[in-house]
Scaffold this motif. Structure first.
Motif, PDB file in Angstrom:
ATOM      1  N   LYS A  87       0.862  -1.180   0.000  1.00 17.45           N
ATOM      2  CA  LYS A  87       0.000   0.000   0.000  1.00 17.45           C
ATOM      3  C   LYS A  87       0.895   1.225   0.000  1.00 17.45           C
ATOM      4  O   LYS A  87       1.946   1.223   0.635  1.00 17.45           O
ATOM      5  CB  LYS A  87      -0.879   0.039   1.261  1.00 17.45           C
ATOM      6  N   GLY A  88       0.471   2.260  -0.703  1.00 17.21           N
ATOM      7  CA  GLY A  88       1.294   3.462  -0.698  1.00 17.21           C
ATOM      8  C   GLY A  88       0.644   4.573  -1.501  1.00 17.21           C
ATOM      9  O   GLY A  88      -0.519   4.467  -1.920  1.00 17.21           O
ATOM     10  N   TRP A  89       1.417   5.641  -1.684  1.00 15.43           N
ATOM     11  CA  TRP A  89       0.954   6.767  -2.495  1.00 15.43           C
ATOM     12  C   TRP A  89       1.708   6.761  -3.827  1.00 15.43           C
ATOM     13  O   TRP A  89       2.906   6.470  -3.869  1.00 15.43           O
ATOM     14  CB  TRP A  89       1.227   8.090  -1.793  1.00 15.43           C
ATOM     15  N   SER A 142       5.293   4.976  -3.034  1.00 17.16           N
ATOM     16  CA  SER A 142       6.027   5.171  -1.780  1.00 17.16           C
ATOM     17  C   SER A 142       5.088   4.925  -0.612  1.00 17.16           C
ATOM     18  O   SER A 142       3.935   5.359  -0.646  1.00 17.16           O
ATOM     19  CB  SER A 142       6.552   6.605  -1.711  1.00 17.16           C
ATOM     20  N   ASP A 143       5.591   4.238   0.385  1.00 15.26           N
ATOM     21  CA  ASP A 143       4.809   4.103   1.622  1.00 15.26           C
ATOM     22  C   ASP A 143       5.508   4.781   2.786  1.00 15.26           C
ATOM     23  O   ASP A 143       5.164   4.575   3.943  1.00 15.26           O
ATOM     24  CB  ASP A 143       4.532   2.626   1.937  1.00 15.26           C
ATOM     25  N   GLY A 169      -0.289  11.144  -6.223  1.00 18.52           N
ATOM     26  CA  GLY A 169      -0.970  11.539  -4.990  1.00 18.52           C
ATOM     27  C   GLY A 169      -2.028  10.555  -4.545  1.00 18.52           C
ATOM     28  O   GLY A 169      -2.409  10.543  -3.376  1.00 18.52           O
ATOM     29  N   GLY A 199      -3.743   7.291  -3.170  1.00 24.20           N
ATOM     30  CA  GLY A 199      -3.378   6.148  -2.349  1.00 24.20           C
ATOM     31  C   GLY A 199      -3.817   4.885  -3.047  1.00 24.20           C
ATOM     32  O   GLY A 199      -4.922   4.829  -3.601  1.00 24.20           O
ATOM     33  N   LEU A 224      -7.342   3.850  -3.173  1.00 30.82           N
ATOM     34  CA  LEU A 224      -7.837   4.081  -1.816  1.00 30.82           C
ATOM     35  C   LEU A 224      -8.385   5.485  -1.648  1.00 30.82           C
ATOM     36  O   LEU A 224      -9.179   5.763  -0.779  1.00 30.82           O
ATOM     37  CB  LEU A 224      -6.703   3.863  -0.804  1.00 30.82           C
ATOM     38  N   THR A 225      -7.902   6.373  -2.512  1.00 28.00           N
ATOM     39  CA  THR A 225      -8.280   7.776  -2.359  1.00 28.00           C
ATOM     40  C   THR A 225      -7.839   8.520  -3.605  1.00 28.00           C
ATOM     41  O   THR A 225      -6.853   8.162  -4.232  1.00 28.00           O
ATOM     42  CB  THR A 225      -7.579   8.388  -1.142  1.00 28.00           C
ATOM     43  N   ASP A 226      -8.571   9.542  -3.930  1.00 35.36           N
ATOM     44  CA  ASP A 226      -8.201  10.368  -5.068  1.00 35.36           C
ATOM     45  C   ASP A 226      -7.029  11.274  -4.663  1.00 35.36           C
ATOM     46  O   ASP A 226      -6.974  11.743  -3.536  1.00 35.36           O
ATOM     47  CB  ASP A 226      -9.412  11.209  -5.467  1.00 35.36           C
ATOM     48  N   GLY A 227      -6.114  11.493  -5.590  1.00 32.02           N
ATOM     49  CA  GLY A 227      -4.975  12.347  -5.285  1.00 32.02           C
ATOM     50  C   GLY A 227      -5.347  13.819  -5.180  1.00 32.02           C
ATOM     51  O   GLY A 227      -4.857  14.536  -4.321  1.00 32.02           O
ATOM     52  N   GLY A 256      -4.839  13.071  -1.151  1.00 31.54           N
ATOM     53  CA  GLY A 256      -4.438  11.706  -0.819  1.00 31.54           C
ATOM     54  C   GLY A 256      -4.845  11.253   0.566  1.00 31.54           C
ATOM     55  O   GLY A 256      -4.076  10.581   1.250  1.00 31.54           O
ATOM     56  N   GLY A 257      -6.047  11.621   1.001  1.00 35.28           N
ATOM     57  CA  GLY A 257      -6.528  11.185   2.315  1.00 35.28           C
ATOM     58  C   GLY A 257      -6.707   9.682   2.373  1.00 35.28           C
ATOM     59  O   GLY A 257      -7.043   9.042   1.382  1.00 35.28           O
TER      60      GLY A 257
END
Lengths: 460, 460
Positions: A30-32, A48-49, A72, A74, A99-102, B421-422
């Protein structure tokens, strides 16, 4: 199915992949997303985590889902470890969960592909850990503290949390921060006769600590060797890249210190050992910090014995070369940073300057019995940063200490430490951020601490 | 000859003697005399070097030199390890060097053979480390910090030095300490237009931190899991044996926390592991602390799974038993310590109370999507101390967070963390001194910190 895997597989931190995995392994990361490259069939994501400076590539098929991924975001992906053409491990996944929008186009101040100036990055302090070299600095800072705690524990020092609120304004006048409750109502409620209204919480003026030394000494008289790695505060109006209003001091007190050489030997051994451990543990981060700071890593000092000069010898060298300095030679005030670096260069190693003029040093340093004009004090001068540590034997003779004209009246307790079972002791203090600057080559102290505080700036 | 030996032999710390030596070995020890017994031919000295709670006996011949030794003297001796009749190691030396006079008859406030009340001991804070149970506490405190740092490092958390100077007064009004330079001259010199005169150093009001949580969160968005073990400050007028003006908080933020159960599981695992390590490393010190505090060591909670109650379940239990409490049941304000301890006793294990009323908890906690009246928050209740940890999932939806009526205007930066990126995150805070009270049984928090600061008291 991906969801199932997510809850049943352990997420692997990227820093551990190269040591803990082999090609063909199935991994969950998991990372960005740091960077996106779109080729015909695949999308290559640098992710990158936060665990390493090294890039890690995730390879996913190009389709309508993965097409949406931007820097950006996740992401979470389960895939198969493969070896990339450059020899590094990468992860090939069939799908990737966003996981999430940048949202980085929506006002995000940093551009993923641009190198921003440190001053600009500092303006956005809350987002700064997303910048790779800041994240690397924070990992190095973490590791440096860890190796110090490990080393001092092995050497059987007891860590003491010296107080940050203190009635002792220590060595100087005017450089301290004052502390009092914000609530006027509380101050009124706690009012006592003969206590000024603004001091009613503690019944006296209270300041933020500038050093934990005297408190460490009190503890050492029961516990033996002690140390602290704690914040210290100076209310100076300094724009210097070497000073902060809130910084960290690593300070230690050693009992049974009879000669300054013993103290110098401890400092040299300790600094070589913790630095070696730090280099070995965070090699990639340190290289990355140095690269980003355009600094070269000159750690030749790890391999050689360090030299010692008396203050008089050092002064003689500086005087003989005074034409080469921008700064004036001031025998009554010690050396400028330029002169310190000259002494280091002249010796070719770090230098302990010892036996300082009594007039230049504080009341607690032990007077040389053969020459009352000198105290058993040392400054350690290092390449690039100049003074890194200051230390001394402490005056453990209660009578001698009592006679010192600069002994503050409020420190009767400090004299009492010696009265009942006084012993030869000594100690030193090291600016922790300055040490980090030495090791990483980072020029501005504001970039080796997570949340720098300095004149006109206290963000967040 | 003794002098020669002194410089050429390594001094052995007393704590290591039983593991590192065998009968017949020659050893060099240094320490302070704690007790003297004079028999016909020999003098028996209990000596301490601060490394252990266990007594160590030095046996020396009775003669005109050794006759001078008194409690409080510093001594150095080289001798032969022998086994005493009680089975412990002791050191037999031909001579003993007196390093310093004890002078304990000359105003020393503690009597070597008397047990002084903690209140009396606290009056002489600078000499307090010479009291055996305080020294034991300090070693336990050192070890507790060490095992926390070790554990968190193994779990790949990055330690972040959250700032102690902050413009964020966090969760409350009126409970903070204000910080400003002591020097009026400096404030004048730094004056700027439109900045109140007393705020000119930082251009705004600055406070001492009450929690590092929000700063940790900012760092976690770049680094992954983070933690801090740092001082925090509360300007309360509390005489409670559970509160200090300056205390330590252990706080952690974890990324990818989607369910409160994950956070609770981490806390339970962590507390069991660090406590087990602490018990194993400092067994004698812990027993000594418990003995001195007249506390029994009830650590049955290390062996059993901990229970969880929803707030509603916990409230129901408390209401059903309200006749047994001195304190009123106040459903809008949570539980009193008495009620917390009842819940622990009722369950027979530590208890996580989860899913708290939204109204009782701060703005950053994540709202239950199925019930906006509840947030994903937990309190961990432990035997004897009650609440030890508080934690929650954090609201990572920027829009939801922005709408919270209690969100301070100054925290736009905190919302921005989520905008770019929350991710689901969560974290907790633990009062470090309260943990030490739990483990050692010490009733007053002022005795588990080296230099306690509380209303009307800031000594040294």
């Amino acid at each position: 199915m991906l969801l199932l895997k997510r809850f049943h597989s352990t997420v692997q931190r990227i820093a551990q992949i190269s040591s803990a995995s082999k090609p063909g392994d199935t991994l969950h990361v998991k990372g960005w997303i740091k960077n996106v490259r779109r080729l015909k069939n695949n999308i290559f994501l640098d992710i990158s985590d936060g665990s390493t400076s090294e890039k890690f590539q995730l390879v996913v098929p190009r389709n309508s889902d993965t097409q949406q991924l931007t820097s950006g975001c996740g992401v979470s992906a389960v895939g198969c470890v493969q070896v990339a053409p450059n020899g590094h491990f990468e992860l090939h996944a069939d799908e990737v969960e966003s996981l999430t929008d940048g949202h980085l186009r929506d006002g995000y101040p940093f551009s993923p592909k641009q190198k921003h100036a440190p001053e600009y990055v500092r303006e956005h302090l809350h987002l700064r850990s997303r910048i790779d070299y800041i994240a690397a600095q924070m990992r190095v800072r973490h590791r440096a503290q860890k190796v110090i705690h490990d080393y001092m524990d092995e050497q059987q020092f007891v860590q003491i949390n010296t107080p940050l609120l203190t009635t002792n304004d220590c060595e100087g006048a005017g450089e301290v921060f004052r502390v009092q409750p914000e609530s006027e109502q509380l101050l009124k409620q706690m009012a006592r006769q003969n206590v000024p209204a603004d001091q009613s919480y503690f019944d006296q003026k209270v300041f933020l600590s500038v050093s934990g030394q005297l408190h460490l000494e009190a503890m050492s008289y029961g516990l033996g060797n002690t140390y602290t790695l704690a914040p210290a505060f100076r209310a100076e109006n300094s724009k210097s890249p070497l000073h902060l209003a809130e910084f960290y001091m690593f300070e230690a007190e050693l009992v049974h210190m009879e000669r300054l050489e013993q103290l110098a030997a401890f400092i040299e051994r300790m600094l070589k050992e913790i630095t070696t451990r730090l280099l070995n543990a965070n090699t990639a981060d340190l290289q990355f910090c140095q690269q980003s700071a355009n600094a070269s890593s000159d750690l030749a000092w790890l391999q050689v014995p360090w030299k010692t000069l008396s203050y008089d010898e050092a002064l003689e060298l500086v005087v003989a070369n005074k034409q080469s300095f921008k700064s004036a030679v001031t025998p009554d005030e010690g050396f400028s940073k330029e002169q310190e670096l000259f002494l280091v260069a002249h010796c070719g190693t770090p230098v302990f300057v010892i036996d300082w003029p009594t007039k230049q040093k504080p009341f607690y340093m032990r007077m040389c019995r053969s020459n009352p004009e000198r105290v058993h004090a040392l400054d350690l001068l290092m390449p690039s940063v100049g003074e890194l540590c200051g230390g001394s034997l402490r005056e453990h003779d209660a009578d001698q200490l009592s006679k010192h004209p600069q002994l503050p009246k409020s420190l009767a307790w400090y004299v009492e430490l010696r009265k009942y079972g006084g012993l030869p002791t000594g100690g030193f203090g090291m600016g922790f951020e300055r040490y980090l600057q030495l090791i990483t080559g980072v020029k501005n102290i504001r970039d080796v601490i997570p949340f720098p505080r300095y004149p006109h700036s206290c963000k967040m």
